[in-house]
Design an enzyme around this catalytic site. Sequence first.
Site, short mmCIF file in Angstrom:
data_model
loop_
_atom_site.label_atom_id
_atom_site.label_comp_id
_atom_site.label_asym_id
_atom_site.label_seq_id
_atom_site.Cartn_x
_atom_site.Cartn_y
_atom_site.Cartn_z
N ASP A 114 30.57 -6.21 -25.56
CA ASP A 114 32.01 -5.99 -25.61
C ASP A 114 32.46 -5.66 -24.19
O ASP A 114 31.65 -5.23 -23.36
CB ASP A 114 32.32 -4.85 -26.57
CG ASP A 114 33.81 -4.53 -26.65
OD1 ASP A 114 34.61 -5.49 -26.71
OD2 ASP A 114 34.16 -3.35 -26.63
N LEU A 115 33.74 -5.82 -23.90
CA LEU A 115 34.24 -5.56 -22.55
C LEU A 115 34.74 -4.13 -22.39
O LEU A 115 34.16 -3.31 -21.68
CB LEU A 115 35.35 -6.55 -22.21
CG LEU A 115 35.96 -6.40 -20.81
CD1 LEU A 115 34.97 -6.84 -19.74
CD2 LEU A 115 37.25 -7.18 -20.70
N ASP A 116 35.83 -3.82 -23.10
CA ASP A 116 36.49 -2.52 -22.94
C ASP A 116 35.59 -1.38 -23.42
O ASP A 116 35.13 -1.38 -24.56
CB ASP A 116 37.80 -2.48 -23.74
CG ASP A 116 38.83 -3.46 -23.21
OD1 ASP A 116 38.71 -3.85 -22.04
OD2 ASP A 116 39.73 -3.83 -23.98
N THR A 130 39.02 -0.78 -19.16
CA THR A 130 40.39 -1.28 -19.32
C THR A 130 41.03 -0.72 -20.59
O THR A 130 42.21 -0.94 -20.83
CB THR A 130 40.43 -2.82 -19.36
OG1 THR A 130 39.57 -3.28 -20.40
CG2 THR A 130 39.98 -3.40 -18.03
N LYS A 132 40.65 0.25 -31.10
CA LYS A 132 39.45 -0.18 -30.38
C LYS A 132 38.79 -1.36 -31.09
O LYS A 132 38.53 -1.32 -32.28
CB LYS A 132 38.46 0.98 -30.25
CG LYS A 132 38.89 2.03 -29.24
CD LYS A 132 37.81 3.08 -29.05
CE LYS A 132 38.18 4.06 -27.96
NZ LYS A 132 37.12 5.10 -27.76
N SER A 136 34.48 -10.28 -26.88
CA SER A 136 35.62 -9.37 -26.79
C SER A 136 36.86 -9.98 -27.43
O SER A 136 37.11 -11.18 -27.29
CB SER A 136 35.92 -9.06 -25.32
OG SER A 136 37.16 -8.39 -25.18
N ALA A 137 37.64 -9.14 -28.09
CA ALA A 137 38.89 -9.61 -28.70
C ALA A 137 39.98 -9.86 -27.66
O ALA A 137 40.99 -10.49 -27.94
CB ALA A 137 39.39 -8.58 -29.71
N LYS A 154 37.58 -8.13 -35.10
CA LYS A 154 36.50 -7.26 -35.59
C LYS A 154 37.12 -6.29 -36.61
O LYS A 154 38.25 -5.87 -36.42
CB LYS A 154 35.89 -6.47 -34.43
CG LYS A 154 35.36 -7.33 -33.30
CD LYS A 154 35.02 -6.46 -32.09
CE LYS A 154 34.66 -7.31 -30.88
NZ LYS A 154 34.44 -6.49 -29.66
N GLU A 157 28.38 -2.25 -28.14
CA GLU A 157 29.74 -1.96 -28.59
C GLU A 157 30.05 -0.47 -28.54
O GLU A 157 29.18 0.36 -28.80
CB GLU A 157 29.90 -2.43 -30.05
CG GLU A 157 30.66 -3.72 -30.22
CD GLU A 157 32.15 -3.60 -29.96
OE1 GLU A 157 32.64 -2.47 -29.72
OE2 GLU A 157 32.82 -4.63 -30.00
N ASP A 158 31.32 -0.16 -28.24
CA ASP A 158 31.75 1.24 -28.26
C ASP A 158 32.69 1.55 -29.42
O ASP A 158 33.14 2.68 -29.56
CB ASP A 158 32.44 1.61 -26.94
CG ASP A 158 33.81 0.97 -26.79
OD1 ASP A 158 33.96 -0.21 -27.19
OD2 ASP A 158 34.73 1.63 -26.28
#
Length: 211
Positions: free
Chosen positions: A8-10, A16, A45, A114-115, A145, A169-170
């Site tokens: 995942d990115l964020d 971000t 999130k 990532s979404a 997600k 993932e966070d």
Amino acid sequence: MIRGYIFDLDGVLVDTAKFHYLAWKRLAKEKFGYDFTIEQNEAFKGVNRVACMKILCGLADVQLSPEEFERGMQQKNDWYIEMVRGMTPADALPGAREYVERAKARGMLCAIGSASRNCRLALEKTALAPLFDAVADGTVVTRAKPDPEVFLRAAEMLGLAPAQCVVFEDSQAGLDAARAGGMTSCAIGSPDALHGWDFIAPGLDECPEIS
């Protein structure tokens, strides 16, 4: 055997998430007169823009026409992109770049799941883009997600079966998506806040190598 890592990115590679929160908070205040809190932001999130906008409208108890709904999302996105454009390589989270580099050195294929529709811009600004073999983001998937679509698409881009991939993932929605997709998961965060993971670490700087 694990052959691919999907990130995942964020909140995993870059921070971000704070930009998303600030942009949603500004939209809520300026357009709806509503004070959107950091606690309420937890529900955003790992969720795509349309779903977030629906949640915000519910919180603020407002009903928008399709045109107003679209304009609101666009305004939020414009404010978010303005902040992302100011990012630099220093904005990568501690240990993130090094973790992916070590994975690549061990022969792992690495992808983004990532979404976010602005994922590639953030990767470019932080100089992380060259590390990834594939990017599955909000421009190529339609389901948010905890639907596993984004992770399944990332695995497909890497040419791997879901069982060959680890998702980092966070968010709880992201961990649920990884499980639904038949993938191993590594939670980034606190065991008090997240569940259903196979591995967990506070950040990639303290994350074990998974194989």
